[in-house]
Design a protein around this motif. Structure first.
Motif, PDB file in Angstrom:
ATOM      1  N   THR A 270      -6.949  61.046  48.419  1.00  0.00           N
ATOM      2  CA  THR A 270      -5.557  60.913  47.998  1.00  0.00           C
ATOM      3  C   THR A 270      -4.914  59.666  48.591  1.00  0.00           C
ATOM      4  O   THR A 270      -4.088  59.019  47.939  1.00  0.00           O
ATOM      5  CB  THR A 270      -4.748  62.156  48.391  1.00  0.00           C
ATOM      6  OG1 THR A 270      -4.844  62.365  49.808  1.00  0.00           O
ATOM      7  CG2 THR A 270      -5.263  63.380  47.660  1.00  0.00           C
ATOM      8  N   GLU A 271      -5.299  59.304  49.793  1.00  0.00           N
ATOM      9  CA  GLU A 271      -4.784  58.072  50.397  1.00  0.00           C
ATOM     10  C   GLU A 271      -5.360  56.846  49.684  1.00  0.00           C
ATOM     11  O   GLU A 271      -4.668  55.846  49.466  1.00  0.00           O
ATOM     12  CB  GLU A 271      -5.134  58.023  51.880  1.00  0.00           C
ATOM     13  CG  GLU A 271      -4.408  59.071  52.723  1.00  0.00           C
ATOM     14  CD  GLU A 271      -4.919  59.130  54.146  1.00  0.00           C
ATOM     15  OE1 GLU A 271      -4.081  59.088  55.075  1.00  0.00           O
ATOM     16  OE2 GLU A 271      -6.149  59.208  54.345  1.00  0.00           O
ATOM     17  N   ARG A 292      -7.237  54.270  39.713  1.00  0.00           N
ATOM     18  CA  ARG A 292      -7.129  55.649  40.174  1.00  0.00           C
ATOM     19  C   ARG A 292      -8.241  56.516  39.587  1.00  0.00           C
ATOM     20  O   ARG A 292      -8.817  57.375  40.268  1.00  0.00           O
ATOM     21  CB  ARG A 292      -5.753  56.222  39.826  1.00  0.00           C
ATOM     22  CG  ARG A 292      -4.622  55.579  40.636  1.00  0.00           C
ATOM     23  CD  ARG A 292      -3.254  56.019  40.135  1.00  0.00           C
ATOM     24  NE  ARG A 292      -3.015  57.431  40.381  1.00  0.00           N
ATOM     25  CZ  ARG A 292      -2.519  57.938  41.515  1.00  0.00           C
ATOM     26  NH1 ARG A 292      -2.205  57.124  42.516  1.00  0.00           N
ATOM     27  NH2 ARG A 292      -2.332  59.226  41.643  1.00  0.00           N
TER      28      ARG A 292
END
Length: 311
Positions: A270-271, A292
């Protein structure tokens, strides 16, 4: 359906806009790029209900022995419009169709070419046989009624590395991999046009649901060594130089290195999704979205390789 490809589709669904009012027509217009050679240029974008999945540079070559088609598009509707557009250029029959990989916009129009021989690398045929129905089902979710009547049809003729003579054109079939497990490039030695398949992206961020970055970089090296006059990437702008081979290599090298460094630094996925992207890539279309998606595709393998084994 592979977990990585399903993840890519689910991420894309979150951003898919509603279909604009109006008839579902791709409006395919063949652009001549070399003697006997035409391209249908797709949007430099991701699949949406607005573009109907038309993001691919499909092509055809008119030879004395008939027409050779490269890629059949994202839907039966696309394939049928493609056939009609080819008929406006020539009355010669379509004899051979080459499909470069198992991604949906490469093969889901193949129903429209049932009277021709549809060929691909053995790995692509196997991939479509295994994943094709799931890929078609998820394309229905992505682009809706554009897909009406579309069913996944696997190519029937396996091809390997060879040179095929057809109607005055010599087509070199080049087996590669890395973008997927099997990536076919085709060099028309007669005109010097290189159809690079999904291995090269031009001014568009590469997609990675089936990627092996190390093998992809090796495929780019192989294409770099070829003599050609014009390069047709399956996604992005057509160019008369090697700039987009270098651009694709630069992105993949940075992406792989950045994610490996993030894992080593102890970041979680997620980071990593929000890490900054260097300014030199900011001209690439669909940049943050594809970055992403690539994190989701590539992170688990990189993280697993970095973790120490405990027996």
């Amino acid at each position: 359906m592979s977990v990585r490809l399903l993840g890519a589709v689910l991420l894309a669904l979150l951003a898919a806009p509603a279909l604009a009012d109006g008839p579902l027509v791709y409006g395919l217009t063949p652009r001549p790029i070399a003697p006997d050679t035409y391209v249908f240029e797709g949007a430099i974008a991701h699949f949406t209900r607005e573009n109907g999945g038309n993001i691919l540079n499909a092509a055809f070559i008119v030879t004395a022995d008939g027409v050779v088609v490269l890629q059949t598009g994202p839907s039966r509707r696309y394939g049928e419009e493609m056939r009609a557009a080819i008929r406006r250029v020539t009355d010669r029959p379509v004899r051979k169709v080459y499909v470069s990989n198992l991604h949906p916009d490469y093969f889901l129009g193949s129903q429209a070419f049932a009277d021709a021989t549809v060929a691909a690398l053995p790995g692509t045929i196997a991939g479509i046989q295994e994943e094709g129905s799931g890929i078609a089902e998820n394309m229905y979710r992505l682009i809706g009624d554009w897909m009406r009547g579309t069913q996944a049809v696997a190519p029937t003729e396996p091809v390997y590395g060879s040179t095929v003579a057809m109607g005055g054109h010599r087509l070199r079939l080049i087996p590669l991999d890395g973008h997927t497990a099997a990536d076919l490039a085709v060099l028309d030695e007669t005109t010097g046009v290189l159809f690079a398949g999904g291995v090269v992206f031009c001014d568009r961020t590469p997609t990675t649901p089936h990627a092996d970055v190390a093998r992809w970089l090796a495929a780019l090296d192989a294409l770099e060594g070829l003599e050609f006059r014009l390069l047709v990437p399956n996604h992005g702008r057509i160019r008369a130089d090697r700039a987009c081979i270098a651009q694709t290599r630069d992105w993949l090298t940075w992406l792989d290195g950045r994610l490996r460094a993030a894992v080593e630094a102890g970041l979680d996925m997620t980071e990593a999704l929000d890490l900054p992207i260097p300014e030199r890539f900011h001209t690439l279309a669909v940049l943050r979205e594809e970055y992403r998606r690539s994190v989701a595709h590539l992170w688990p393998r990189i993280e697993q390789a970095a973790l120490p084994r405990v027996d």
